[in-house]
Design an enzyme around this catalytic site. Sequence first.
Site, PDB file in Angstrom:
ATOM      1  N   ASP A  22       0.981  -1.056   0.026  1.00  0.00           N
ATOM      2  CA  ASP A  22      -0.258   0.083   0.150  1.00  0.00           C
ATOM      3  C   ASP A  22       0.903   1.276   0.070  1.00  0.00           C
ATOM      4  OD1 ASP A  22      -2.239   1.439   0.497  1.00  0.00           O
ATOM      5  OD2 ASP A  22      -1.698   1.832   2.373  1.00  0.00           O
ATOM      6  N   ASP A  77      -1.829  -0.325   6.009  1.00  0.00           N
ATOM      7  CA  ASP A  77      -2.352   0.126   7.282  1.00  0.00           C
ATOM      8  C   ASP A  77      -3.676   0.288   7.730  1.00  0.00           C
ATOM      9  OD1 ASP A  77      -2.274   2.123   5.420  1.00  0.00           O
ATOM     10  OD2 ASP A  77      -1.791   3.822   6.876  1.00  0.00           O
ATOM     11  N   ASP A 109      -7.076  -2.530   3.778  1.00  0.00           N
ATOM     12  CA  ASP A 109      -5.954  -3.697   3.190  1.00  0.00           C
ATOM     13  C   ASP A 109      -6.077  -4.680   3.946  1.00  0.00           C
ATOM     14  OD1 ASP A 109      -4.353  -1.512   1.694  1.00  0.00           O
ATOM     15  OD2 ASP A 109      -3.583  -0.861   4.034  1.00  0.00           O
TER      16      ASP A 109
END
Length: 1001
Positions: A389, A649, A653
């Site tokens: 990410d 985070d 995700d």
Amino acid sequence: MSDFSPQKEAGTPPLSEKEPLPAEENNNVESGKKKREYKDFGHDEHEATHANVDMSQIELKAEDLYDKEKVDLETVVIDDVFKLLQCDENGLTDEEAKRRLEIFGPNKLESEEQNPFLQFLSFMWNPLSWVMEAAALVAIALSNGEHRPPDWEDFVGIILLLLINSTIGFYEERNAGNAVKALMESLAPKAKVRRNGKWLEIESSELTPGDMVAFKIGDIVPADCRLTEAINVSIDQAALTGESLPQSKKTGDQCFSGSTCKQGEAEGVVIATGPNTFFGRAASLVGQDDDTTGHLQKILAQIGSFCLVAIGIFVIAEIVVLYPAFHYSYRRGLDNILVLLIGGIPIAMPTVLSVTLAVGAQQLAKHKAIVTRITAIEELAGVTILCSDKTGTLTTNKLTIDKEIVRVYGPFNSQEVILLAAYASRVENQDAIDTCVVGSLGDPTRARAGIKLLDFKPFNPVDKRTEITYREESTGKLKRVTKGMTGVIIDLCSRNKTEEIENRLEADVEEYATRGLRALAVAYEELEGDDPEAEGNGFELIGLLAIFDPPREDTKQTIDDAMALGVRVKMVTGDQLAIAKETGRRLGLGDHMYPAKVLKDGPAPGGKHATLDDMIMDADGFAGVFPEHKYEIVKRLQGLGHLCAMTGDGANDAPALSRANVGIAVEGATDAARGAADIVLTEPGLSTIVHAIRGSRIIFQRMRNYSIYACAVTIRIVVCFAILAFAYQFDFPPFMILIIALLNDGTIMTLSVDRVLPSNTPDAWDLAEIFAYAVAYGLYLTVSTIVLVVVILQSNFFENKFGVSFNSPKNAANNQLHMIVYLQVAIISQALIFVTRSHGFFFMERPSYALMGAFCVAQLVSSIIAAYGNWGFTKIHAISGGWIGIVWVWNIIWFLPLDLIKFAMKATAIKYLRERRMRLVAKEIQKNAQGDIPLTRTTSRAASVHESMYSNRVSFIRRAAKKVAGFGGQVKMSGDELRRFSSIQAAQTSQTLARHPSRPQ
């Protein structure tokens, strides 16, 4: 103030209905000059549509409800939302809310708990444990007869081994995080709702579609809703969508459950609750494939199957030979079978590997990485692709002014432009833009140093700018600064708004936009006199600032290090494509990235990519993704044969973190991400990942060394004692095999801290090589024992040369011969580990002090048992020091050639296996390139019955687990629907209400 994009406001009146334009703009319109549109970076605007159905018929057909082109509560106009949900702005009545709550279920996520006792028993349910359990039954039940008691000694030893293994596994499992629980806990506990026409506060779990809710700054949005009223609203949804900035929301926009209101006040109508929300769909994807077998379990299953086949062959051979040919009694035959079962099964393999992984987890903790699923360490060693990410992972998630590319247009330099922009920013109750501008000064106090604030106009969605009027203390002059959206600021500038300046500004904004940088224009004017409300001498454009989310300081080095270790890094972000490309360029990651829509549409016809899988493999990253997209990318990479790691985070995700072979939650991650992840980082940056990869490869080497050793010992035991039984009717006592197993496993535990070097490429379990080495070593050690027995029984060599003797007739039933065989097997079996752990000569790679010390202690214990072990319950008798010395010298002589066998195997069988594997892979790749067959070496699912059986959590035990906080079955989301790129909750809500029409109010 978070959105300086050129989006059109809903409900903006046509030009003729607006207030008179400034003179300059009127002149432009009259002269036919087209007004410039500056391409500030922002989000695409989707116009509201109408439901493509007859709104007078609320009872919609099922085929219409699942057609997103007809019904989508996320995008249809608000009036249609109220009609579809059969509600109005006065909210629901208590009776109607209760009825809907029964239909849709509570606004919370489903969780599952398992009976701890059943969970403990599940760790005794795998093929290796089955054989040991069968051996325990043989020892305690089937051994009765012939006036002999049950074999309590062997039974207790076997059960002890089983309990140790299960206890360790149970402890690890119970300490694992629960992702769905963490997601549930992050939902807002309270919600302000309108019921019976009055506002009141209720538990957020009691919300239902059709409710009217309200929230303000600092509140968490309690459910997915469409706004019916929005006053200067800004929503932080970074943890859900990965977007860097809080997003401005207006009437008609959708807000996601779990996002946070950063500014303003809003009211809205709930369109989805619980598992049907954007947040809930992410939770539903977490752990969706819980019926699959983990990677390490699959490897253990194949190793276990190898051992079971070897044992099975020789057990059957003993049954066929010993009873019919030698007329063994029932109990005597069982004792020989027990020797093969106890000695051949590497029952301690899961325990040894668990200890190895646990020690590795402790070592990783020193690098600030907490392992929540211990088997992920082994999988991390083989990871070939790291999907990361962007927001908060590769970047800091803190907006920053890029001081290197500030554009100036007036008499001020770049530093002065930034200072003036800071003047025009709030120093308290700041939004994201003000925070980054003031923060770029280094010392925030400079934003008010040397000036006296006279008037300040904060940002609002209409003006799209801030403005300060201040007195400069050094000169006493009144001055005014404004900053904001480029188009708005340039329209204010009357002093230097020339064709040349506008062309430069347009080009600069275009450059920023293509690089994913947000443009913030700054203008300045001076005032005459002392009236702060007076008109100034006209604004002058003085600068253009570039705002971006900067990469972390160590991210570029981390990516370089990961690539050097053979791990390819791909960015998977919810942010915009231009931002993703700019971040990729800054990190050296590459800018060959695609928008998320290609995952639905596939590659363009005639393009360089024949399939979507080709495009995913070729891409440096994807932008604008949702949780379903991240999940799909990871799943496809796994389907192509890759072990995939995913960092993140946010709650968005969590599905991909759960699906990935190794999910890594970075420092500052949400509870949802930490719960879904296998490894949680506790300090900023990704450098810990490189330490974790290296550490996991060290651990992998330790496990591979042990696997070769365990398989070799299995071959050595079953072949050796079966041949001795066939040749000499040699009845070795089962209890001594149990002692050998305990001493071996105690020594092998120290492999968890052994000194090994990590590989420079991703590791992989090549079981053909492991089995080849094991067979070669096992047969060689078998020969060493058989030759010793033959020399003792067929000659008087040792008696004549060394003056040793036996205290009873020398034959296969001699208890001292049993002790000699015990000592020889125990010593050389443990010494084998020094050969399997080294790549060259065993003496060239120093073992750890723990391994060497444990080996010495084990051999001392074995020798003491050989010298003093007169145990009446088993067929052994102590031997003299002379025999102990003979066995030691014999083992040393036979041990030295083991390295030569290793080198011979590398030059022949191992070389052939590797060349054969390379030819098969090359052939497969060639066929894939020609379009004959797809390359689908799946590693994410069990490929055989044995692997499925080996899962610690078997299906019948899982079905016995108790479920809590269920929804009663009214609202369920199938896996196929979850992976669709569409709005599922719209169809769910409309369909359910159609089946249960409202009662008259």
